[in-house]
Design a protein around this motif. Structure first.
Motif, PDB file in Angstrom:
ATOM      1  N   ARG A   1      30.791  35.824  42.045  1.00  0.00           N
ATOM      2  CA  ARG A   1      31.282  36.120  40.710  1.00  0.00           C
ATOM      3  C   ARG A   1      32.630  36.821  40.779  1.00  0.00           C
ATOM      4  O   ARG A   1      32.816  37.756  41.565  1.00  0.00           O
ATOM      5  CB  ARG A   1      30.264  36.986  39.965  1.00  0.00           C
ATOM      6  CG  ARG A   1      28.916  36.274  39.838  1.00  0.00           C
ATOM      7  CD  ARG A   1      27.860  37.090  39.164  1.00  0.00           C
ATOM      8  NE  ARG A   1      26.609  36.325  39.086  1.00  0.00           N
ATOM      9  CZ  ARG A   1      25.489  36.769  38.540  1.00  0.00           C
ATOM     10  NH1 ARG A   1      25.457  38.005  38.037  1.00  0.00           N
ATOM     11  NH2 ARG A   1      24.410  36.008  38.507  1.00  0.00           N
ATOM     12  N   PRO A   2      33.587  36.395  39.962  1.00  0.00           N
ATOM     13  CA  PRO A   2      34.928  36.989  40.023  1.00  0.00           C
ATOM     14  C   PRO A   2      34.971  38.372  39.399  1.00  0.00           C
ATOM     15  O   PRO A   2      34.149  38.707  38.533  1.00  0.00           O
ATOM     16  CB  PRO A   2      35.779  36.002  39.219  1.00  0.00           C
ATOM     17  CG  PRO A   2      34.823  35.397  38.244  1.00  0.00           C
ATOM     18  CD  PRO A   2      33.505  35.299  38.976  1.00  0.00           C
ATOM     19  N   VAL A   3      35.921  39.171  39.848  1.00  0.00           N
ATOM     20  CA  VAL A   3      36.201  40.418  39.146  1.00  0.00           C
ATOM     21  C   VAL A   3      36.706  40.069  37.753  1.00  0.00           C
ATOM     22  O   VAL A   3      37.215  38.970  37.513  1.00  0.00           O
ATOM     23  CB  VAL A   3      37.237  41.276  39.896  1.00  0.00           C
ATOM     24  CG1 VAL A   3      36.733  41.653  41.273  1.00  0.00           C
ATOM     25  CG2 VAL A   3      38.586  40.560  39.988  1.00  0.00           C
ATOM     26  N   GLU A   4      36.553  40.984  36.830  1.00  0.00           N
ATOM     27  CA  GLU A   4      36.962  40.695  35.447  1.00  0.00           C
ATOM     28  C   GLU A   4      38.477  40.747  35.280  1.00  0.00           C
ATOM     29  O   GLU A   4      39.065  39.900  34.604  1.00  0.00           O
ATOM     30  CB  GLU A   4      36.308  41.694  34.494  1.00  0.00           C
ATOM     31  CG  GLU A   4      36.727  41.498  33.039  1.00  0.00           C
ATOM     32  CD  GLU A   4      36.282  42.630  32.141  1.00  0.00           C
ATOM     33  OE1 GLU A   4      36.732  42.676  30.976  1.00  0.00           O
ATOM     34  OE2 GLU A   4      35.498  43.484  32.591  1.00  0.00           O
ATOM     35  N   ARG A   5      39.116  41.740  35.933  1.00  0.00           N
ATOM     36  CA  ARG A   5      40.537  41.969  35.661  1.00  0.00           C
ATOM     37  C   ARG A   5      41.259  42.332  36.955  1.00  0.00           C
ATOM     38  O   ARG A   5      40.785  43.173  37.736  1.00  0.00           O
ATOM     39  CB  ARG A   5      40.702  43.082  34.633  1.00  0.00           C
ATOM     40  CG  ARG A   5      42.149  43.426  34.252  1.00  0.00           C
ATOM     41  CD  ARG A   5      42.155  44.240  32.984  1.00  0.00           C
ATOM     42  NE  ARG A   5      43.416  44.923  32.734  1.00  0.00           N
ATOM     43  CZ  ARG A   5      44.504  44.350  32.200  1.00  0.00           C
ATOM     44  NH1 ARG A   5      44.480  43.070  31.871  1.00  0.00           N
ATOM     45  NH2 ARG A   5      45.613  45.047  31.990  1.00  0.00           N
TER      46      ARG A   5
ATOM     47  N   GLN B   1      43.305  33.021  39.706  1.00  0.00           N
ATOM     48  CA  GLN B   1      42.936  32.053  38.681  1.00  0.00           C
ATOM     49  C   GLN B   1      41.903  31.059  39.195  1.00  0.00           C
ATOM     50  O   GLN B   1      40.953  30.708  38.489  1.00  0.00           O
ATOM     51  CB  GLN B   1      44.188  31.341  38.177  1.00  0.00           C
ATOM     52  CG  GLN B   1      45.124  32.259  37.390  1.00  0.00           C
ATOM     53  CD  GLN B   1      46.410  31.571  36.963  1.00  0.00           C
ATOM     54  OE1 GLN B   1      46.848  30.602  37.573  1.00  0.00           O
ATOM     55  NE2 GLN B   1      47.027  32.078  35.913  1.00  0.00           N
TER      56      GLN B   1
ATOM     57  N   VAL C   1      39.198  34.678  37.618  1.00  0.00           N
ATOM     58  CA  VAL C   1      39.542  35.959  37.001  1.00  0.00           C
ATOM     59  C   VAL C   1      40.085  35.698  35.595  1.00  0.00           C
ATOM     60  O   VAL C   1      41.008  34.909  35.408  1.00  0.00           O
ATOM     61  CB  VAL C   1      40.584  36.715  37.849  1.00  0.00           C
ATOM     62  CG1 VAL C   1      40.981  38.019  37.165  1.00  0.00           C
ATOM     63  CG2 VAL C   1      40.037  36.993  39.243  1.00  0.00           C
ATOM     64  N   GLU C   2      39.517  36.382  34.613  1.00  0.00           N
ATOM     65  CA  GLU C   2      39.861  36.095  33.219  1.00  0.00           C
ATOM     66  C   GLU C   2      41.083  36.852  32.726  1.00  0.00           C
ATOM     67  O   GLU C   2      41.779  36.396  31.826  1.00  0.00           O
ATOM     68  CB  GLU C   2      38.663  36.405  32.317  1.00  0.00           C
ATOM     69  CG  GLU C   2      37.451  35.501  32.555  1.00  0.00           C
ATOM     70  CD  GLU C   2      36.305  35.827  31.631  1.00  0.00           C
ATOM     71  OE1 GLU C   2      36.412  36.836  30.885  1.00  0.00           O
ATOM     72  OE2 GLU C   2      35.304  35.089  31.646  1.00  0.00           O
ATOM     73  N   SER C   3      41.351  38.020  33.294  1.00  0.00           N
ATOM     74  CA  SER C   3      42.420  38.881  32.782  1.00  0.00           C
ATOM     75  C   SER C   3      43.321  39.317  33.932  1.00  0.00           C
ATOM     76  O   SER C   3      42.834  39.868  34.937  1.00  0.00           O
ATOM     77  CB  SER C   3      41.820  40.113  32.095  1.00  0.00           C
ATOM     78  OG  SER C   3      42.831  40.982  31.632  1.00  0.00           O
TER      79      SER C   3
ATOM     80  N   ARG D   1      45.391  48.150  30.230  1.00  0.00           N
ATOM     81  CA  ARG D   1      43.974  48.365  30.484  1.00  0.00           C
ATOM     82  C   ARG D   1      43.746  48.410  31.994  1.00  0.00           C
ATOM     83  O   ARG D   1      44.320  47.608  32.740  1.00  0.00           O
ATOM     84  CB  ARG D   1      43.154  47.255  29.837  1.00  0.00           C
ATOM     85  CG  ARG D   1      41.649  47.434  29.943  1.00  0.00           C
ATOM     86  CD  ARG D   1      40.926  46.580  28.912  1.00  0.00           C
ATOM     87  NE  ARG D   1      41.191  45.158  29.098  1.00  0.00           N
ATOM     88  CZ  ARG D   1      40.469  44.358  29.857  1.00  0.00           C
ATOM     89  NH1 ARG D   1      39.444  44.852  30.560  1.00  0.00           N
ATOM     90  NH2 ARG D   1      40.754  43.078  29.954  1.00  0.00           N
TER      91      ARG D   1
ATOM     92  N   ASP E   1      40.317  46.004  37.939  1.00  0.00           N
ATOM     93  CA  ASP E   1      39.248  46.157  38.920  1.00  0.00           C
ATOM     94  C   ASP E   1      39.756  46.049  40.356  1.00  0.00           C
ATOM     95  O   ASP E   1      39.145  46.587  41.272  1.00  0.00           O
ATOM     96  CB  ASP E   1      38.182  45.086  38.693  1.00  0.00           C
ATOM     97  CG  ASP E   1      37.570  45.177  37.312  1.00  0.00           C
ATOM     98  OD1 ASP E   1      37.103  46.269  36.950  1.00  0.00           O
ATOM     99  OD2 ASP E   1      37.574  44.165  36.588  1.00  0.00           O
TER     100      ASP E   1
END
Length: 409
Positions: A94-98, A122, A126-128, A183, A186
């Motif tokens: 699972r990727p880190v979120e940010r 990408q 990673v979404e952010s 923000r 991670d």
């Protein structure tokens, strides 16, 4: 180095406690400007891309495609291990979120660093993503090639902040007016100067980091079949990075060593970055070593653990197979390090300072976390219960065993 670490610690602590005001103070002190906004306007990113030459845009497109294809091949496959009916352990990724990506400034405009850091993130999912890059003093914005690469990759959050203060800003986050804050992330990846490296080491209890990178380095293992023109060109290309870059040749041919030394001098005279390269080549970190044989060269390489290793020998593949410690290995006369810097498809963010003995290149796995998922039913728990109870009793952790037997009673 202690002075650098102490100064970086002061900067990191100031940003942690004073936030955006501290970042602006350091931007004024180190970059000579105090921007009204840290975040690069979307229109500036778009204009940076549209104003680049067609050749540059094609090159970025090609580099992105090559790096993306190579890094998609790194994606791991989820797996499951069965221990009989109703008992399994699954491994998922699972990727880190940010992610926060640092792109250095100073001596060059590193569009390639955007690609090498952002594409693996990408591909990992990673979404952010936020990119931090020191501002150009003339514009207050990151260099145009950096902004253009961000636009091409769809990265809309780009802050014009460099140095240790950028690392701290991404690690702790910043509040700012009208969406000009940051923000917290991670993980932070990307190379930088000594202050950036020190800051990454200081925040790694708060966020993940890829590595603490040092000066760049190349080692070339060559025999009498190597072309001294090629060898010299590659030593010089590494030396132009910075004054502390290391360019090392290890050879069993005294005649090649002499020819390369002469060729380096000749090529350096005509190099555009010759002053910087001369200082790097004259430093103690750069040298030519003559060894008795290629076995000795391989042994020396194992102890050195170079960031980049080029092999220009008769049977380069067999030499490469014996190399244990190197960030990336470039085989044969047609695989220069500069190819890997831009267009080979491999990643150019590599372990330095001998850390290839235990670390690897930036990859999709940098942004992924292996997650174990345990799914047992009653029959599976009953089969494993004697093992749990026996080991728990041996360790004196009786409640551990009771947590199982309670379910079975």
């Amino acid at each position: 180095m202690e002075d650098v670490l102490q100064r970086a610690a002061e900067i990191v602590d100031a940003v942690r406690t004073r936030g955006r005001d501290a970042v602006l103070d350091y931007s004024e002190q180190f970059d000579g400007l105090r921007p009204e906004w840290l975040r690069t306007p979307a229109v500036a990113l778009k204009d940076a891309w549209s104003l680049q030459s067609e050749g540059f845009r094609r090159a970025v497109d090609d580099a992105v495609d090559r790096v993306e294809r190579a890094h998609r091949a790194q994606l791991p496959v989820a797996s499951a291990t069965e221990y009989g009916r109703g008992a399994s352990v699954r491994q998922e990724y699972r990727p880190v979120e940010r992610a926060g990506l640092y792109v250095p400034g100073g001596k060059a405009a590193y569009a390639s660093s955007v690609i090498m850091n952002a594409v693996p993130a990408q591909v990992a999912g990673v979404e952010s993503i936020v990119v931090a890059c020191p501002p150009d003093r003339r514009t207050g914005l990151p260099p145009a090639p950096v902004m253009a690469a961000c636009y091409r990759l769809g990265i809309t959050e780009v802050i014009a902040v460099g140095g240790a203060q950028a690392i701290a800003a991404m690690a702790f986050g910043l509040t700012g007016p009208n969406g000009d804050g940051v923000r917290a992330v991670d993980i932070i990846t990307g190379p930088g100067n000594a202050y950036v490296a020190a800051a990454k080491s200081l925040v790694q209890q708060t966020v993940g980091i890829d590595s603490v990178a040092g000066p760049t380095e190349v080692m070339i293992i060559a025999d009498d079949t190597a072309d001294p023109v090629f060898v010299a060109a590659d030593l010089l290309s590494q030396a132009e990075h910075s004054e502390d870059a290391a360019s090392v040749l290890v050879t069993d041919s005294a005649s090649l060593a002499t020819a390369v030394a002469e060729e380096v001098e000749a090529q350096t005279r005509n190099a555009r970055n010759r002053d910087r390269a001369r200082r790097a080549l004259a430093g103690p970190q750069s040298f030519i070593a003559i060894v008795d044989g290629l076995d000795d060269a391989v042994g020396f390489c194992a102890r050195y653990g170079p960031e980049h290793l080029e092999i220009m020998t008769r049977d380069a593949e067999s030499i490469a197979a014996r190399v244990r410690n190197a960030g990336a290995i470039f085989i044969g006369p047609w695989s220069p390090v500069s190819l890997g810097d831009y267009a080979a498809g491999s990643n150019h963010v590599l372990p330095t300072g001998g850390s290839s003995r235990h670390s690897a290149a930036l990859s999709v796995m940098t942004f992924l976390r292996p997650t174990q998922i345990i799914a047992y039913e009653l029959a599976g728990l009953r089969a494993a219960a004697p093992t749990v109870v026996a080991l728990a009793a041996a360790e004196g952790l009786w409640a551990h065993g009771d947590a199982v037997t309670t379910r079975l009673s």
